[in-house]
Motif scaffolding. Structure first.
Motif, PDB file in Angstrom:
ATOM      1  N   VAL A 108      -9.929  53.031   8.058  1.00 28.83           N
ATOM      2  CA  VAL A 108      -8.689  53.398   7.497  1.00 28.83           C
ATOM      3  C   VAL A 108      -7.963  54.634   8.464  1.00 28.83           C
ATOM      4  O   VAL A 108      -6.711  54.343   8.632  1.00 28.83           O
ATOM      5  CB  VAL A 108      -8.983  54.421   6.181  1.00 28.83           C
ATOM      6  N   THR A 109      -8.672  55.516   8.985  1.00 27.02           N
ATOM      7  CA  THR A 109      -8.070  56.157   9.911  1.00 27.02           C
ATOM      8  C   THR A 109      -7.633  55.779  11.525  1.00 27.02           C
ATOM      9  O   THR A 109      -6.743  55.942  11.884  1.00 27.02           O
ATOM     10  CB  THR A 109      -9.045  57.609  10.456  1.00 27.02           C
ATOM     11  N   ALA A 110      -8.382  54.579  11.875  1.00 24.64           N
ATOM     12  CA  ALA A 110      -7.882  53.765  12.839  1.00 24.64           C
ATOM     13  C   ALA A 110      -6.720  53.298  12.673  1.00 24.64           C
ATOM     14  O   ALA A 110      -5.728  53.073  13.631  1.00 24.64           O
ATOM     15  CB  ALA A 110      -9.051  52.823  13.471  1.00 24.64           C
ATOM     16  N   ARG A 111      -6.418  52.440  11.589  1.00 27.61           N
ATOM     17  CA  ARG A 111      -5.289  51.701  11.470  1.00 27.61           C
ATOM     18  C   ARG A 111      -3.978  52.356  10.488  1.00 27.61           C
ATOM     19  O   ARG A 111      -3.020  52.071  10.770  1.00 27.61           O
ATOM     20  CB  ARG A 111      -5.787  50.308  10.248  1.00 27.61           C
ATOM     21  N   LEU A 112      -4.509  53.434   9.800  1.00 24.25           N
ATOM     22  CA  LEU A 112      -3.290  54.178   9.161  1.00 24.25           C
ATOM     23  C   LEU A 112      -3.259  55.625   9.605  1.00 24.25           C
ATOM     24  O   LEU A 112      -2.238  56.154   9.079  1.00 24.25           O
ATOM     25  CB  LEU A 112      -3.683  53.997   7.573  1.00 24.25           C
ATOM     26  N   GLY A 113      -3.912  56.035  10.618  1.00 19.63           N
ATOM     27  CA  GLY A 113      -3.699  57.165  11.135  1.00 19.63           C
ATOM     28  C   GLY A 113      -4.076  58.429  10.141  1.00 19.63           C
ATOM     29  O   GLY A 113      -4.710  58.155   8.994  1.00 19.63           O
ATOM     30  N   ASP A 114      -3.671  59.462  10.299  1.00 16.22           N
ATOM     31  CA  ASP A 114      -3.938  60.664   9.485  1.00 16.22           C
ATOM     32  C   ASP A 114      -3.407  60.763   8.327  1.00 16.22           C
ATOM     33  O   ASP A 114      -4.161  61.046   7.143  1.00 16.22           O
ATOM     34  CB  ASP A 114      -3.413  62.033  10.361  1.00 16.22           C
ATOM     35  N   GLU A 115      -2.222  60.125   7.991  1.00 15.18           N
ATOM     36  CA  GLU A 115      -1.789  59.949   6.517  1.00 15.18           C
ATOM     37  C   GLU A 115      -2.737  58.996   5.781  1.00 15.18           C
ATOM     38  O   GLU A 115      -2.980  59.207   4.681  1.00 15.18           O
ATOM     39  CB  GLU A 115      -0.529  58.981   6.917  1.00 15.18           C
ATOM     40  N   GLY A 116      -3.274  57.973   6.375  1.00 16.17           N
ATOM     41  CA  GLY A 116      -4.212  57.001   5.609  1.00 16.17           C
ATOM     42  C   GLY A 116      -5.572  57.762   5.352  1.00 16.17           C
ATOM     43  O   GLY A 116      -6.076  57.730   4.100  1.00 16.17           O
ATOM     44  N   ALA A 117      -5.992  58.871   6.410  1.00 11.29           N
ATOM     45  CA  ALA A 117      -7.010  59.335   5.982  1.00 11.29           C
ATOM     46  C   ALA A 117      -6.816  60.646   4.948  1.00 11.29           C
ATOM     47  O   ALA A 117      -7.886  60.702   4.115  1.00 11.29           O
ATOM     48  CB  ALA A 117      -7.709  60.149   7.204  1.00 11.29           C
ATOM     49  N   HIS A 118      -5.946  61.037   4.787  1.00 10.61           N
ATOM     50  CA  HIS A 118      -5.514  61.980   3.793  1.00 10.61           C
ATOM     51  C   HIS A 118      -5.397  61.376   2.379  1.00 10.61           C
ATOM     52  O   HIS A 118      -5.899  61.824   1.593  1.00 10.61           O
ATOM     53  CB  HIS A 118      -4.209  62.777   4.310  1.00 10.61           C
ATOM     54  N   LEU A 119      -4.617  60.357   2.426  1.00  6.01           N
ATOM     55  CA  LEU A 119      -4.358  59.621   1.231  1.00  6.01           C
ATOM     56  C   LEU A 119      -5.744  59.035   0.574  1.00  6.01           C
ATOM     57  O   LEU A 119      -5.988  59.002  -0.542  1.00  6.01           O
ATOM     58  CB  LEU A 119      -3.302  58.622   1.428  1.00  6.01           C
ATOM     59  N   GLN A 120      -6.630  58.597   1.251  1.00  2.12           N
ATOM     60  CA  GLN A 120      -7.937  58.163   1.152  1.00  2.12           C
ATOM     61  C   GLN A 120      -8.948  59.152   0.692  1.00  2.12           C
ATOM     62  O   GLN A 120      -9.520  59.142  -0.679  1.00  2.12           O
ATOM     63  CB  GLN A 120      -8.870  57.482   2.080  1.00  2.12           C
ATOM     64  N   ARG A 121      -8.732  60.416   0.940  1.00  5.77           N
ATOM     65  CA  ARG A 121      -9.421  61.546   0.309  1.00  5.77           C
ATOM     66  C   ARG A 121      -8.820  62.047  -1.071  1.00  5.77           C
ATOM     67  O   ARG A 121      -9.355  62.207  -2.004  1.00  5.77           O
ATOM     68  CB  ARG A 121      -9.550  63.003   1.271  1.00  5.77           C
ATOM     69  N   LEU A 122      -7.622  61.923  -0.954  1.00  4.07           N
ATOM     70  CA  LEU A 122      -6.672  62.155  -2.435  1.00  4.07           C
ATOM     71  C   LEU A 122      -7.248  61.051  -3.516  1.00  4.07           C
ATOM     72  O   LEU A 122      -7.490  61.288  -4.686  1.00  4.07           O
ATOM     73  CB  LEU A 122      -5.465  61.907  -2.336  1.00  4.07           C
ATOM     74  N   ALA A 123      -7.343  59.476  -2.881  1.00  2.00           N
ATOM     75  CA  ALA A 123      -7.881  58.740  -3.693  1.00  2.00           C
ATOM     76  C   ALA A 123      -9.304  58.755  -4.466  1.00  2.00           C
ATOM     77  O   ALA A 123      -9.468  58.265  -5.365  1.00  2.00           O
ATOM     78  CB  ALA A 123      -7.775  57.443  -2.951  1.00  2.00           C
ATOM     79  N   THR A 124     -10.186  59.320  -3.482  1.00  2.00           N
ATOM     80  CA  THR A 124     -11.497  59.775  -3.982  1.00  2.00           C
ATOM     81  C   THR A 124     -11.619  60.936  -4.792  1.00  2.00           C
ATOM     82  O   THR A 124     -12.444  61.323  -5.350  1.00  2.00           O
ATOM     83  CB  THR A 124     -12.384  59.712  -2.831  1.00  2.00           C
ATOM     84  N   GLY A 125     -10.358  61.752  -4.937  1.00  2.00           N
ATOM     85  CA  GLY A 125     -10.434  62.960  -5.857  1.00  2.00           C
ATOM     86  C   GLY A 125     -10.927  64.262  -4.945  1.00  2.00           C
ATOM     87  O   GLY A 125     -11.172  65.023  -5.531  1.00  2.00           O
ATOM     88  N   LEU A 126     -10.920  64.167  -3.519  1.00  2.00           N
ATOM     89  CA  LEU A 126     -11.314  65.147  -2.970  1.00  2.00           C
ATOM     90  C   LEU A 126     -10.115  65.783  -2.183  1.00  2.00           C
ATOM     91  O   LEU A 126     -10.409  66.634  -1.193  1.00  2.00           O
ATOM     92  CB  LEU A 126     -12.214  64.672  -1.792  1.00  2.00           C
ATOM     93  N   GLY A 127      -9.041  66.149  -2.974  1.00  2.00           N
ATOM     94  CA  GLY A 127      -8.034  66.883  -2.378  1.00  2.00           C
ATOM     95  C   GLY A 127      -8.554  68.214  -1.792  1.00  2.00           C
ATOM     96  O   GLY A 127      -9.220  69.030  -2.776  1.00  2.00           O
ATOM     97  N   GLN A 128      -7.911  68.886  -0.925  1.00  2.00           N
ATOM     98  CA  GLN A 128      -8.243  70.525  -0.795  1.00  2.00           C
ATOM     99  C   GLN A 128      -7.061  71.311  -0.927  1.00  2.00           C
ATOM    100  O   GLN A 128      -7.006  72.487  -0.278  1.00  2.00           O
ATOM    101  CB  GLN A 128      -8.600  70.155   0.886  1.00  2.00           C
ATOM    102  N   ARG A 129      -6.186  70.863  -1.400  1.00  2.00           N
ATOM    103  CA  ARG A 129      -4.852  71.747  -1.563  1.00  2.00           C
ATOM    104  C   ARG A 129      -5.074  72.858  -2.257  1.00  2.00           C
ATOM    105  O   ARG A 129      -5.706  72.896  -3.448  1.00  2.00           O
ATOM    106  CB  ARG A 129      -3.655  70.943  -2.098  1.00  2.00           C
ATOM    107  N   GLN A 130      -4.610  74.058  -1.856  1.00  2.00           N
ATOM    108  CA  GLN A 130      -4.549  75.303  -2.633  1.00  2.00           C
ATOM    109  C   GLN A 130      -2.865  75.273  -3.280  1.00  2.00           C
ATOM    110  O   GLN A 130      -2.117  75.022  -2.773  1.00  2.00           O
ATOM    111  CB  GLN A 130      -4.836  76.622  -1.665  1.00  2.00           C
ATOM    112  N   LEU A 131      -3.264  75.836  -4.717  1.00  2.00           N
ATOM    113  CA  LEU A 131      -2.010  76.144  -5.305  1.00  2.00           C
ATOM    114  C   LEU A 131      -1.153  77.106  -4.729  1.00  2.00           C
ATOM    115  O   LEU A 131      -1.508  78.030  -3.875  1.00  2.00           O
ATOM    116  CB  LEU A 131      -2.163  76.376  -6.783  1.00  2.00           C
ATOM    117  N   ARG A 132       0.282  77.027  -4.527  1.00  2.00           N
ATOM    118  CA  ARG A 132       0.884  77.881  -4.080  1.00  2.00           C
ATOM    119  C   ARG A 132       1.676  78.631  -5.404  1.00  2.00           C
ATOM    120  O   ARG A 132       2.475  77.946  -6.171  1.00  2.00           O
ATOM    121  CB  ARG A 132       2.158  77.321  -3.208  1.00  2.00           C
ATOM    122  N   LEU A 133       1.561  79.788  -5.584  1.00  2.00           N
ATOM    123  CA  LEU A 133       1.837  80.654  -6.647  1.00  2.00           C
ATOM    124  C   LEU A 133       3.381  80.927  -6.916  1.00  2.00           C
ATOM    125  O   LEU A 133       3.898  81.009  -5.879  1.00  2.00           O
ATOM    126  CB  LEU A 133       1.156  81.872  -6.973  1.00  2.00           C
TER     127      LEU A 133
END
Length: 166
Positions: free
Chosen positions: A108-133
Motif C-alpha cells: 500500500v505504501t509503495a503504490r499509494l504513498g503516505d496517504e495510502g498508509a495513513h488511510l489504511q491505518r484509519l481503516a484498521t481503526g488505528l488512528g493516532q489523532r489527538q482531539l483539538r479542543l
C-alpha cells in the motif's frame, strides 16, 4: 470537544463511566441529552469513533482491539482521501475498510504513498489523532438596573467596583 464538520461532534468521554455507569448507559444519557436521534460511537480513538458514527446507525461501541473487525464492512468513501486514491482502489476492486485493511502495508505504501498508509491505518481503526479542543472565548456580562441616573464619576466607579468584585 472538536467539530469536524457541521453534523459531527467528537468529544472525549474518559472518566464519565463513574458518573453514568456502563458504556451503554453513557450512550443512552448522551442520546437523552441530545433530544434528537443521532448516530453515536464510542471507541479508543476519535477517528474510529467518527467512522463508526458515520457508517452505522444508532449506537456502536468499539471495544479496544476490535476496531478493525467492527469497521470492516464500512464503504471506503467514508475514509476520504484524494480522487487518485479512490480511483486506484476502485480499479483494484477494493470497496470496504476490511478489504483495504487486508492489503499488505508495504505494498500500500509503495503504490499509494503516505496517504495510502495513513488511510489504511484509519481503516484498521488505528488512528493516532489527538482531539483539538474548541475553546470558546471568555466573555463576562454583568448588568444592573438603577433606580436613579448616575451623574457623577464617583458613584459610577463605586458601582463598577462592585460589579467587578462580583
Amino acid at each position: 470537544l472538536e467539530e469536524t464538520s457541521p453534523d459531527t461532534v467528537i468529544f472525549d468521554v474518559r472518566g464519565l463511566g463513574s458518573l453514568f455507569g456502563s458504556q451503554e448507559q453513557l450512550t443512552a444519557a448522551i442520546q437523552r441529552r441530545l433530544g434528537i436521534p443521532a448516530n453515536l460511537a464510542l471507541a479508543a480513538n476519535p477517528d474510529a469513533a467518527e467512522h463508526a458514527a458515520r457508517g452505522f446507525p444508532r449506537v456502536t461501541i468499539l471495544a479496544p482491539g476490535r476496531e478493525a473487525a467492527v469497521l470492516a464492512p464500512l464503504p471506503l468513501y467514508l475514509l476520504g482521501g484524494s480522487s487518485e486514491f479512490a480511483r486506484n482502489l476502485n480499479l483494484w476492486g477494493i470497496r470496504t475498510f476490511g478489504e483495504f485493511a487486508a492489503l499488505p502495508p508495504l505494498g500500500v505504501t509503495a503504490r499509494l504513498g503516505d496517504e495510502g498508509a495513513h488511510l489504511q491505518r484509519l481503516a484498521t481503526g488505528l488512528g493516532q489523532r489527538q482531539l483539538r479542543l474548541r475553546v470558546d472565548p471568555i466573555a463576562f456580562h454583568e448588568a444592573r438596573e438603577l433606580e436613579d441616573s448616575i451623574d457623577l464619576l464617583e458613584p459610577l466607579l463605586f458601582l463598577l467596583s462592585q460589579m467587578l468584585q462580583d
